[in-house]
Design a protein around this motif. Structure first.
Motif, short mmCIF file in Angstrom:
data_model
loop_
_atom_site.label_atom_id
_atom_site.label_comp_id
_atom_site.label_asym_id
_atom_site.label_seq_id
_atom_site.Cartn_x
_atom_site.Cartn_y
_atom_site.Cartn_z
N SER A 274 32.61 34.83 73.41
CA SER A 274 33.87 35.56 73.36
C SER A 274 34.89 34.76 72.56
O SER A 274 34.93 33.54 72.63
CB SER A 274 34.40 35.79 74.77
OG SER A 274 35.68 36.39 74.72
N PHE B 168 38.12 35.52 73.07
CA PHE B 168 39.34 35.83 73.82
C PHE B 168 40.33 34.68 73.78
O PHE B 168 41.53 34.90 73.68
CB PHE B 168 38.98 36.16 75.28
CG PHE B 168 40.18 36.34 76.15
CD1 PHE B 168 40.85 37.55 76.18
CD2 PHE B 168 40.67 35.31 76.93
CE1 PHE B 168 41.97 37.73 76.97
CE2 PHE B 168 41.78 35.47 77.74
CZ PHE B 168 42.43 36.69 77.76
N GLU C 200 36.31 43.71 73.55
CA GLU C 200 35.02 43.14 73.94
C GLU C 200 34.51 43.79 75.22
O GLU C 200 33.31 44.00 75.37
CB GLU C 200 35.13 41.62 74.12
CG GLU C 200 35.18 40.87 72.81
CD GLU C 200 35.21 39.35 72.97
OE1 GLU C 200 34.97 38.68 71.96
OE2 GLU C 200 35.48 38.84 74.08
N TYR D 58 29.71 38.92 76.41
CA TYR D 58 30.56 37.98 75.69
C TYR D 58 30.80 36.77 76.59
O TYR D 58 31.54 36.84 77.56
CB TYR D 58 31.87 38.66 75.28
CG TYR D 58 31.64 39.73 74.25
CD1 TYR D 58 31.59 39.40 72.90
CD2 TYR D 58 31.42 41.06 74.61
CE1 TYR D 58 31.33 40.37 71.94
CE2 TYR D 58 31.16 42.02 73.65
CZ TYR D 58 31.13 41.68 72.32
OH TYR D 58 30.86 42.63 71.38
N HIS E 39 34.18 35.22 78.52
CA HIS E 39 35.25 36.22 78.61
C HIS E 39 35.75 36.22 80.06
O HIS E 39 34.95 36.26 80.99
CB HIS E 39 34.73 37.60 78.23
CG HIS E 39 35.79 38.62 78.07
ND1 HIS E 39 36.47 39.17 79.15
CD2 HIS E 39 36.34 39.18 76.96
CE1 HIS E 39 37.35 40.03 78.71
NE2 HIS E 39 37.31 40.05 77.39
N LEU F 171 34.98 40.14 82.00
CA LEU F 171 33.96 41.00 81.40
C LEU F 171 33.35 41.91 82.47
O LEU F 171 32.55 41.49 83.30
CB LEU F 171 32.86 40.16 80.74
CG LEU F 171 31.91 40.95 79.85
CD1 LEU F 171 32.67 41.55 78.67
CD2 LEU F 171 30.80 40.08 79.33
#
Length: 158
Positions: free
Chosen positions: A99, A101, A111, A122, A125, A128
């Motif tokens: 990710s 992020f 995502e 991901y 993250h 998620l």
């Protein structure tokens, strides 16, 4: 043909593959999943400070899944900001991509949507989970090999 960013990445020994240019002249690069997070940080430091969008798609039935990032280099006094498209491919069996992020916070819901629709996990993250489908939903609706469950929605006739 190699673009400016691809030439810069080659100069600094950063592994990638140039996929050419799209119809608008935006350079498209392929980055390996394992290299994506470190290259994302480098691109942010290099000036790609705005993530315009992230999406994902199923390349072919039984084939790879792709996560696509559109990055823009926003600078004061520049009328036409530099843009780049990054594609990161993942195997269908265990699609995992780092990710970004923590580099671009705006990728949060995007995502999550890619996870919800295609099953791409991901890594790192913070939230998620499914965003469009119910938590109990089985499968990934935008995969080309997805088989819809047998049920019919009952609607009011009004």
């Amino acid at each position: 043909m190699q673009g400016n960013l691809s030439a810069w990445l080659v100069k600094h020994a950063l592994i990638h593959r140039s996929l050419g240019f799209d119809y608008q002249g935006i350079e498209t690069l392929q980055i390996k999943s394992g290299d994506w997070h470190s290259i994302a940080v480098i691109l942010y430091v290099y000036g790609y400070n705005y993530l315009r969008s992230q999406c994902a798609y199923d390349v072919a039935p039984g084939g790879l899944l792709a996560s696509v990032y559109h990055l823009t280099r926003i600078e004061y006094g520049v009328d036409q900001p530099e843009e780049v498209c990054i594609k990161v491919f993942a195997p269908r069996k265990d699609p995992r991509i780092p990710s970004v992020f923590w580099v671009w916070k705006s990728v949060d819901f995007q995502e999550r949507e890619s996870y919800d629709m295609l099953g791409i996990s991901y890594d790192n993250h913070p939230r998620l989970k499914r965003i469009l489908m119910p938590e109990s939903w089985i499968g990934w609706p935008l995969r080309k090999d997805y088989i819809a469950p047998n049920f019919y929605e009952i609607q009011d006739a009004h």
